[in-house]
Each structure stands twice: as C-alpha cells, then as structure tokens.
Motif scaffolding. Structure first.
Motif, PDB file in Angstrom:
ATOM      1  N   PRO A  54       0.822  -1.211   0.000  1.00 11.82           N
ATOM      2  CA  PRO A  54       0.000   0.000   0.000  1.00 11.82           C
ATOM      3  C   PRO A  54       0.859   1.265   0.000  1.00 11.82           C
ATOM      4  CG  PRO A  54      -0.764  -1.573   1.660  1.00 11.82           C
ATOM      5  CD  PRO A  54       0.546  -2.083   1.158  1.00 11.82           C
ATOM      6  N   GLY A  55       0.430   2.226  -0.801  1.00 11.47           N
ATOM      7  CA  GLY A  55       1.083   3.529  -0.829  1.00 11.47           C
ATOM      8  C   GLY A  55       2.131   3.700  -1.900  1.00 11.47           C
ATOM      9  N   VAL A  56       2.579   2.613  -2.513  1.00 10.54           N
ATOM     10  CA  VAL A  56       3.640   2.710  -3.519  1.00 10.54           C
ATOM     11  C   VAL A  56       3.179   3.507  -4.738  1.00 10.54           C
ATOM     12  CG1 VAL A  56       4.949   1.356  -5.215  1.00 10.54           C
ATOM     13  CG2 VAL A  56       4.959   0.679  -2.815  1.00 10.54           C
ATOM     14  N   ALA A  57       2.015   3.167  -5.268  1.00 13.34           N
ATOM     15  CA  ALA A  57       1.527   3.843  -6.475  1.00 13.34           C
ATOM     16  C   ALA A  57       1.270   5.326  -6.220  1.00 13.34           C
ATOM     17  CB  ALA A  57       0.253   3.169  -6.976  1.00 13.34           C
TER      18      ALA A  57
ATOM     19  N   LEU B 182      10.835   5.570  -5.835  1.00 11.20           N
ATOM     20  CA  LEU B 182      11.623   5.821  -7.045  1.00 11.20           C
ATOM     21  C   LEU B 182      12.242   4.538  -7.569  1.00 11.20           C
ATOM     22  CD1 LEU B 182      13.567   8.717  -5.314  1.00 11.20           C
ATOM     23  CD2 LEU B 182      11.528   9.011  -6.735  1.00 11.20           C
ATOM     24  N   HIS B 183      12.962   4.659  -8.693  1.00  7.96           N
ATOM     25  CA  HIS B 183      13.723   3.501  -9.156  1.00  7.96           C
ATOM     26  C   HIS B 183      15.085   3.893  -9.727  1.00  7.96           C
ATOM     27  CE1 HIS B 183      13.630   3.645 -13.640  1.00  7.96           C
ATOM     28  NE2 HIS B 183      12.589   4.426 -13.427  1.00  7.96           N
ATOM     29  N   CYS B 184      15.247   5.123 -10.239  1.00 13.21           N
ATOM     30  CA  CYS B 184      16.455   5.479 -10.980  1.00 13.21           C
ATOM     31  C   CYS B 184      17.368   6.406 -10.168  1.00 13.21           C
ATOM     32  CB  CYS B 184      16.071   6.167 -12.291  1.00 13.21           C
ATOM     33  SG  CYS B 184      17.490   6.782 -13.225  1.00 13.21           S
ATOM     34  N   PRO B 185      18.564   5.952  -9.798  1.00 12.46           N
ATOM     35  CA  PRO B 185      19.471   6.830  -9.056  1.00 12.46           C
ATOM     36  C   PRO B 185      20.031   7.973  -9.898  1.00 12.46           C
ATOM     37  CG  PRO B 185      20.572   4.777  -9.600  1.00 12.46           C
ATOM     38  CD  PRO B 185      19.133   4.605  -9.993  1.00 12.46           C
ATOM     39  N   TYR B 186      20.087   7.784 -11.208  1.00  8.53           N
ATOM     40  CA  TYR B 186      20.578   8.873 -12.061  1.00  8.53           C
ATOM     41  C   TYR B 186      19.569  10.024 -12.101  1.00  8.53           C
ATOM     42  CZ  TYR B 186      24.115   5.570 -13.461  1.00  8.53           C
ATOM     43  OH  TYR B 186      25.147   4.668 -13.433  1.00  8.53           O
TER      44      TYR B 186
ATOM     45  N   LEU C  14      13.244   6.293   6.666  1.00  9.39           N
ATOM     46  CA  LEU C  14      13.838   6.415   5.334  1.00  9.39           C
ATOM     47  C   LEU C  14      13.436   7.742   4.707  1.00  9.39           C
ATOM     48  CD1 LEU C  14      12.977   2.871   3.901  1.00  9.39           C
ATOM     49  CD2 LEU C  14      15.241   3.630   4.660  1.00  9.39           C
ATOM     50  N   ALA C  15      14.270   8.224   3.787  1.00  8.25           N
ATOM     51  CA  ALA C  15      13.928   9.414   3.008  1.00  8.25           C
ATOM     52  C   ALA C  15      13.274   9.043   1.682  1.00  8.25           C
ATOM     53  CB  ALA C  15      15.185  10.240   2.736  1.00  8.25           C
ATOM     54  N   ALA C  16      13.533   7.809   1.206  1.00  3.96           N
ATOM     55  CA  ALA C  16      12.961   7.366  -0.060  1.00  3.96           C
ATOM     56  C   ALA C  16      12.973   5.852  -0.108  1.00  3.96           C
ATOM     57  CB  ALA C  16      13.736   7.935  -1.249  1.00  3.96           C
ATOM     58  N   VAL C  17      12.099   5.318  -0.946  1.00  4.68           N
ATOM     59  CA  VAL C  17      12.015   3.878  -1.166  1.00  4.68           C
ATOM     60  C   VAL C  17      12.226   3.605  -2.648  1.00  4.68           C
ATOM     61  CG1 VAL C  17      10.420   1.916  -1.241  1.00  4.68           C
ATOM     62  CG2 VAL C  17      10.561   3.328   0.807  1.00  4.68           C
ATOM     63  N   VAL C  18      13.023   2.594  -2.944  1.00  2.67           N
ATOM     64  CA  VAL C  18      13.310   2.212  -4.329  1.00  2.67           C
ATOM     65  C   VAL C  18      12.528   0.948  -4.662  1.00  2.67           C
ATOM     66  CG1 VAL C  18      15.098   1.456  -5.938  1.00  2.67           C
ATOM     67  CG2 VAL C  18      15.593   3.245  -4.254  1.00  2.67           C
ATOM     68  N   VAL C  19      11.771   1.016  -5.752  1.00  3.76           N
ATOM     69  CA  VAL C  19      10.958  -0.111  -6.204  1.00  3.76           C
ATOM     70  C   VAL C  19      11.218  -0.333  -7.685  1.00  3.76           C
ATOM     71  CG1 VAL C  19       8.616  -0.951  -6.579  1.00  3.76           C
ATOM     72  CG2 VAL C  19       9.146   0.295  -4.507  1.00  3.76           C
ATOM     73  N   PRO C  20      11.551  -1.544  -8.111  1.00  4.06           N
ATOM     74  CA  PRO C  20      11.756  -1.807  -9.531  1.00  4.06           C
ATOM     75  C   PRO C  20      10.431  -2.081 -10.240  1.00  4.06           C
ATOM     76  CG  PRO C  20      12.279  -3.770  -8.274  1.00  4.06           C
ATOM     77  CD  PRO C  20      11.872  -2.719  -7.275  1.00  4.06           C
ATOM     78  N   PRO C  21       9.994  -1.213 -11.142  1.00  3.26           N
ATOM     79  CA  PRO C  21       8.752  -1.481 -11.867  1.00  3.26           C
ATOM     80  C   PRO C  21       8.998  -2.402 -13.060  1.00  3.26           C
ATOM     81  CG  PRO C  21       9.644   0.601 -12.573  1.00  3.26           C
ATOM     82  CD  PRO C  21      10.596   0.067 -11.527  1.00  3.26           C
TER      83      PRO C  21
END
Length: 319
Positions: A121-124, A132-136, A223-230
């Motif tokens: 829950p909350g990711v979308a 996020l997903h992209c560190p660049y 955490l300041a951010a969460v990384v999720v691979p779509p």
C-alpha cells in the motif's frame, strides 16, 4: 479522413516533440497527437538534461510544444486507438473520439507504463516523488540520506549496490522474496548495505512526505525514499492493427519489460513506421528520448525524400 499529413507523431513527450520539431523544420506537414499522460508527470524536476537540469517536466513540454508549433507543426489532444494501412504509402490513425487523420509515415513515441508491485500500500500514490527507481534521476537529491530498496525483483541486489554510489545508508528489504545468493550477501556486506528480513506491510507517511517503511511485525525503519523496480510496459497496443507487437526486454537474464523492436534509426518491421523514446528503449532518460526522436525524424524524412524523388522521376517520364 479529414486531413492527411506527411507525418503523424503519436505521443507528445520529449521523443515526440523532438521528432516533430526536426520534421517541421524540414518543412514537412506534421501532426502530434498527445494523450496528455506523461510518464514523468509526478516528478518535480528533470535531471541529466544538459542546459535544462532542474526544469519541471511540464515546463519542458510547454517549451517544446511552442517550438513545434512555431515552425508550423500542429498538436492535438487525443488518444489513438488504432493505426491501419489504407493504401500504398498511406496510414489511417483513428482516435478514441472517432476522429481520423491520414499520414504517409508514422512516428510512435507513446512511451511506457510503470507497472508497480500491487501488494504494498502507498507505492503507487507516491511513485515518482519519494518512491523511485532510478538513481541517475534522483540520486543526487538523496545523497547521504537513508534509502530503502524493496526486493520486488531479482535485480534488487543490483539496485541496492547502485544506490550505494550516492549514499552509504542503503537498506535492502527482502520482503520475504528474492533471497540473495552467498556471493551477493558478500557484495552487500562489503558495500555496507544492510539486509532486513521480513515482509513489508506498508509505507510510513507524514505531512505528505514518506518517512519510512513498516514491516508486518510493526517495526518501522526511517527512510527518506524507497526504491521499487517497476515492470516497464510499452504503450503500443494500438499498433496491433498493423501487425506490430512488443517484445520482451531483458537485463541480466531477467525480463524488465516490453518494447517495440526497431533498428538503430528507429525503423520498425512495418515499413513507414518508426519508434523513438521509451516505447523502444525503457532505459532512455528524457534527453536520450529527445535525441532518439530527432534521429528517427531524420531517417523518416530521408525515406520521404526518396519517395518524393521516385514520384518526381515517374511524373517526369510520363510527360
């Protein structure tokens, strides 16, 4: 068909506007059809775009639209539902509202859809902001801050190691899936990445800002951010009427999404149809997508010049 154009560009993001700009400057009649659903709309700024770093996505599109129309290109809002071959060198593009236009060539720049894991829950809702997903794209802004990587795919270890370039506060949440190998555990430990067992129950949000991840045990990790691979799914269903299907894209042996196959210039297996941007390359950032639009437009225009020359020679010989 109400009007026919040299080129109809389907999709008005960076790739579509980049291609349309080049074609309009080449004195081609160009129509851009844009559904108004840019993938990067939730993001606050564009990064790694030389000369435009930090520009809001909507502002870049507004600038691009003004430039295209300034050279005589046309832009309409609409969603394309099908594209059909209707004769020798002619296509019909049909919109959801019933409108139809003709084109000698098509440039498809419809991008992709990020398919997110549905079980957290909350990711979308926070996608593109602090999920996020992209560190660049976002790494610099999150430098030296705590970042959590959710192991939603076999590439989670790769992502955790990558984000470690921007911050030494990376935590990998296994989420009861995708257990790292012994070698991967060694790599994570060597790079200082913490590994947490247990399923993730949801995100912690306060004052419309992500503050952490909550496990099903109730434990919360700030955490300041969460990384999720779509999963990157190309927006190309409407091309089925032309017999053009998407293909699976892989990274390190794992499927990361779908795309429309094309050559280096953007030409597809269907003569007269080019693609550019994320619909052909899920990894392309905004500046790469804009460049791909220009590349495809140049190849497309060369194809039209060759056809115009053949027709001119045939007309001269018939006189």
């Amino acid at each position: 068909m109400e009007i026919s154009y040299d080129v109809v560009v389907i999709g008005g993001g960076a790739a579509g506007l980049g291609g349309a700009l080049a074609l309009a400057r080449a004195r081609r009649s160009v129509l851009v059809i844009d559904a108004g659903e840019p993938r990067n709309a939730p993001a606050g700024h564009i990064h790694n775009y030389l000369g435009r770093a930090g520009t809001p996505p909507g502002e870049l599109l507004a600038i691009g639209r003004e430039e295209v129309t300034g050279y005589g290109g046309e832009i309409v809002t609409g969603t394309v539902t099908s594209a059909d071959k209707v004769g020798d060198g002619e296509f019909r593009v049909t919109l959801a509202d019933g409108r139809a236009v003709g084109a000698r060539r098509l440039l498809v720049t419809t991008g992709l859809v990020d398919v997110l894991p549905p079980d957290i829950p909350g990711v979308a809702e926070r996608w593109g902001r602090d999920v996020l997903h992209c560190p660049y794209c976002h790494g610099w802004e999150l430098r030296d801050q705590p970042v959590g990587v959710l192991a939603c795919s076999p590439l989670a270890v790769h992502q955790a190691l990558m984000w470690g370039q921007w911050t030494d506060q990376v935590t990998l949440f296994l989420n009861d899936a995708n257990e790292p190998t012994g070698e991967e555990y060694e790599q994570l430990a060597a790079r200082g990445v913490a590994v947490i067992d247990g399923a993730v129950a949801g995100l912690e949000v306060r004052d419309d800002r992500l503050t952490g991840v909550r496990l099903r045990t109730g434990r919360v990790f700030p955490l300041a951010a969460v990384v999720v691979p779509p999963l990157f799914r190309a927006r190309a269903d409407f091309l089925a009427t032309l017999g053009l299907a998407t293909t699976e894209m892989e990274m390190a042996g794992h499927v990361i999404g779908t795309a429309v196959a094309a050559d280096a210039m953007g030409a597809t297996a269907v003569p007269g149809v080019w693609v550019a941007g994320n619909v052909a390359d899920p990894k392309a950032q905004v500046i790469v997508a804009a460049g791909a639009g220009l590349t495809a437009a140049a190849a497309l225009n060369a194809d039209l010049i060759a056809e115009d020359t053949r027709l001119a020679v045939a007309g001269a010989l018939s006189r």
